[in-house]
Design an enzyme around this catalytic site. Structure first.
Site: not given
Length: 361
Positions: A101, A114, A121, A125, A128
């Site tokens: 993204e 961004c 990842c 977290c 997220c």
């Protein structure tokens, strides 16, 4: 990338492209033409570099670099989501069939991109969406730079700022991130002060980041944003599982070393989760934790994701938290929420696309 490397040309600087052209039997000015076509004009294929001899273009197209689909290294757009406020999220396909993204965030007089530094990842977290699917791989320099070019192309505007706050943990891909920053500055004409690198924290990497930035870029003027999201260790571990291996005091010690090496202040990011970490006593504890620090706190009201039942705080709660920090003489700002009607949270568009693909839609 090294001069003359048989890798996608995007991400290489002018000198490297001139050397590459010479190594392919062309005069150096052909490298300058490629540089202009890539960075100024945003060429997506050799066919669009019409200033190059047709016979040479055909020769190159017949012999693409090993491990890449073509010489330029541009991505393909899979999906686009545009919010009412103009925030534009792109889902881009890599040459090996993965997706990532990039987001364009317009505001009066500026356009922020961004960018992602990894596909997925590993940090997991809880708040997220990206971390729910784990890590597939880190991105190469050209795949990072391409995101900025893709947003520029779609939105018809030159980006003014870049933030490494998309998919992935930048400090697990330090070399590519720093080389991408070098490309954005040297080849796209951005300033380091227009770039922000965000990290949730990886043990022993912040001093290394500072030293490598000085070695590779000559200076470290980009903004370092450290994601705290809690004023104490126990709450932080609840939100960020990897924090168990990196106590908050150790993280702050590394931040102090980063400041000492670079002379740049650190920005701390703090996602406000309704009823969990958004009360005024949390703000007071956060101010106490950061006392004596050359720092700034950026408050981020939570963008909901389907996989968790965290709540978005009310505007009154956000304002009370901000005022409590200000009363403690802590520099603070509140990030304006953008794209709430269009998969605003990081990783959401990609996960929706994957779900549709798996369902055969």
């Amino acid at each position: 990338m090294t001069a003359g490397a048989t890798l996608p040309l995007l991400g290489q600087n002018l000198s490297a492209l001139e050397t590459w052209a010479i190594q392919h039997g062309q005069p150096a000015f052909r490298g300058r033409q490629i540089h202009d076509g890539l960075y100024a004009k945003g060429a997506r294929s050799l066919d669009q570099l019409t200033v190059l001899p047709k016979a040479w273009r055909q020769q190159l197209q017949a012999d693409p670099p090993k491990g890449a689909s073509d010489w330029l290294g541009r991505s393909r757009e899979l999906q686009r989501s545009v919010a009412r406020d103009g925030t534009t999220k792109l889902l881009l396909a890599t040459a090996d069939g993965l997706s990532l993204e990039a987001v364009g965030i317009p505001a009066p007089g500026r356009l922020t991109v961004c960018v992602s530094s990894q596909v997925g990842c590993p940090m997991a977290c809880r708040f997220c969406a990206t971390g729910k699917g784990g890590l597939q791989r880190s991105l190469a320099v050209h795949e990072i730079v391409d995101q900025v070019l893709s947003v520029r192309e779609v939105m018809g505007e030159r980006p003014s700022h870049v933030v490494f706050m998309g998919m992935g943990e930048p400090l697990l891909n330090v070399d590519a991130v720093l080389d991408a920053i070098g490309c954005l500055c040297e080849d796209l004409g951005m300033a380091q002060r227009q770039i922000t690198v965000s990290t949730v924290g990886v043990p022993h990497t912040l001093p290394t980041l500072a030293e490598r930035a000085l070695q590779r870029l000559g200076r470290a003027q980009f903004t370092l944003a450290v994601s705290l999201h809690a004023p104490n260790q126990s709450l932080r571990e609840n939100l960020i599982p990897t924090a168990r291996a990196y106590p908050i005091e150790a993280l702050l010690d590394d931040c102090r070393r980063y400041v000492a090496i670079t002379g740049r202040r650190v920005s701390f990011e703090y996602i406000l989760l309704g009823g969990l970490n958004d009360q005024t006593h949390h703000a007071t504890a956060l101010a106490r934790l950061l006392r004596g620090f050359q720092s700034h706190v950026n408050l981020i009201p939570y963008n909901p994701i389907e996989e968790e039942d965290f709540k978005r705080p009310s505007p009154a709660t956000v304002e009370a938290f901000r005022q409590a920090l200000r009363a403690s003489r802590t520099a603070v700002s509140v990030r304006a929420s953008r794209g709430l009607d269009a998969d605003a949270a990081c990783g959401q568009l990609r996960r929706r696309h994957q779900a549709v693909a798996q369902a055969g839609g």
